[in-house]
Design an enzyme around this catalytic site. Structure first.
Site, PDB file in Angstrom:
ATOM      1  N   MET A 164      31.139  35.811  39.640  1.00  0.00           N
ATOM      2  CA  MET A 164      31.177  36.203  41.039  1.00  0.00           C
ATOM      3  C   MET A 164      30.706  35.100  41.993  1.00  0.00           C
ATOM      4  SD  MET A 164      32.662  39.003  40.707  1.00  0.00           S
ATOM      5  CE  MET A 164      32.593  39.798  42.308  1.00  0.00           C
ATOM      6  N   HIS A 206      41.801  38.283  38.416  1.00  0.00           N
ATOM      7  CA  HIS A 206      41.404  38.946  39.656  1.00  0.00           C
ATOM      8  C   HIS A 206      41.915  40.392  39.625  1.00  0.00           C
ATOM      9  CE1 HIS A 206      40.404  39.431  43.865  1.00  0.00           C
ATOM     10  NE2 HIS A 206      41.574  40.045  43.999  1.00  0.00           N
TER      11      HIS A 206
HETATM   12  C1  GRF Z   1      36.649  42.445  36.366  1.00  0.00           C
HETATM   13  O1  GRF Z   1      37.352  43.528  36.950  1.00  0.00           O
HETATM   14  C2  GRF Z   1      37.093  41.143  36.981  1.00  0.00           C
HETATM   15  O2  GRF Z   1      38.438  41.096  37.293  1.00  0.00           O
HETATM   16  C3  GRF Z   1      36.270  41.140  38.251  1.00  0.00           C
HETATM   17  O3  GRF Z   1      34.999  41.597  37.826  1.00  0.00           O
HETATM   18  C4  GRF Z   1      35.179  42.489  36.739  1.00  0.00           C
HETATM   19  C5  GRF Z   1      34.295  42.010  35.618  1.00  0.00           C
HETATM   20  O4  GRF Z   1      34.054  43.022  34.695  1.00  0.00           O
HETATM   21  N1  GRF Z   1      36.240  39.860  38.898  1.00  0.00           N
HETATM   22  P1  GRF Z   1      33.288  42.724  33.321  1.00  0.00           P
HETATM   23  O5  GRF Z   1      32.011  41.960  33.654  1.00  0.00           O
HETATM   24  O6  GRF Z   1      34.217  41.913  32.443  1.00  0.00           O
HETATM   25  O7  GRF Z   1      33.001  44.083  32.743  1.00  0.00           O
END
Ligand code: GRF
Length: 222
Positions: free
Chosen positions: A109, A128
């Protein structure tokens, strides 16, 4: 100067491409990837997991699969752009040291600087949670629901200097229901991500030049 996209080498099960995976949260995508890489015919393997959050659940998945992992949080001693650059330079050093050949963002993030992107451009890949170019940015599910659309999904793309604008490698669509909340939509999109990302990584690592994205050069020519 804005550099072009440099393709990684084409890999094989005998000589899998080495990945560094960057996360910030629960790491459900990472867990799916590590499980997928247990398959002997897989053409990539994760050599390092980095989180910018010390308490990211995803670090536990890396531990369980015996994959080297570390957290590299923002420094508390500095602020602003300097703090961002300092954290990134530690991330870059760790990736370099791991011998990784491809950087995979899986729920990371933080927005990467142009300096980071130029080092890895063509070998820096993201997923994304929307059908780009629709709904870029950090609040895709909120924006999808506010937009009143009846479908969403996920997009795997190469990262360029801007946010969620790089060349698209593949997408997968899911329906949006009237009664959806951010949580219900996010769960449905994650299920699609867990199918799409390992599949695109397989195809990309095996033959990156099969993706027609306007490569400037492949790594073997450097
Ligand atoms: C995913 O939906 C990704 O696309 C977004 O954040 C989420 C991450 O989920 N950027 P995780 O940490 O893999 O459970």
């Amino acid at each position: 100067m804005i550099r072009g996209f440099v393709a990684p080498r084409a890999s094989s099960p005998e000589n899998p491409l080495r990945l560094a995976v960057l996360i910030s949260g629960s790491g459900s995508g990472l867990a799916t990837l590590l499980n997928h890489q247990q398959n002997k015919s897989c053409v990539h393997k994760t050599v390092l997991v980095i989180s910018d959050k010390t308490d990211a659940g995803g670090l536990g998945h890396a531990e369980r699969y015996g994959v080297p992992n570390t957290s590299i949080p923002l420094s508390k001693k500095i602020s602003g752009l300097e703090r961002r650059i300092e954290q990134e330079s530690r991330v870059l050093d760790a990736i370099e040291e791991s011998g990784a050949e491809l950087v995979v963002l899986s729920g990371y993030m933080r927005i990467l600087t142009a300096h980071f992107v130029s080092r890895w451009k063509g070998r820096l890949i993201n997923i994304h949670p929307s059908l780009l170019p629709l709904f870029p940015g950090a609040h895709a599910h909120e924006d999808v629901l506010a937009g009143g659309v009846n479908e969403s999904g996920c997009t795997v793309h190469l990262v360029d200097e801007n946010v969620d604008t790089g060349p698209i490698l593949a997408q997968k669509t899911v329906p949006v229901h009237k009664e959806d909340t951010v949580d219900s939509l996010s769960e449905r999109v994650k299920k699609a991500e867990h199918v799409l990302y390992p599949d695109v990584l397989d195809r990309f690592c095996r033959n990156p030049l099969s993706f027609d994205i306007g490569w400037s050069v492949d790594i073997n020519q450097l």
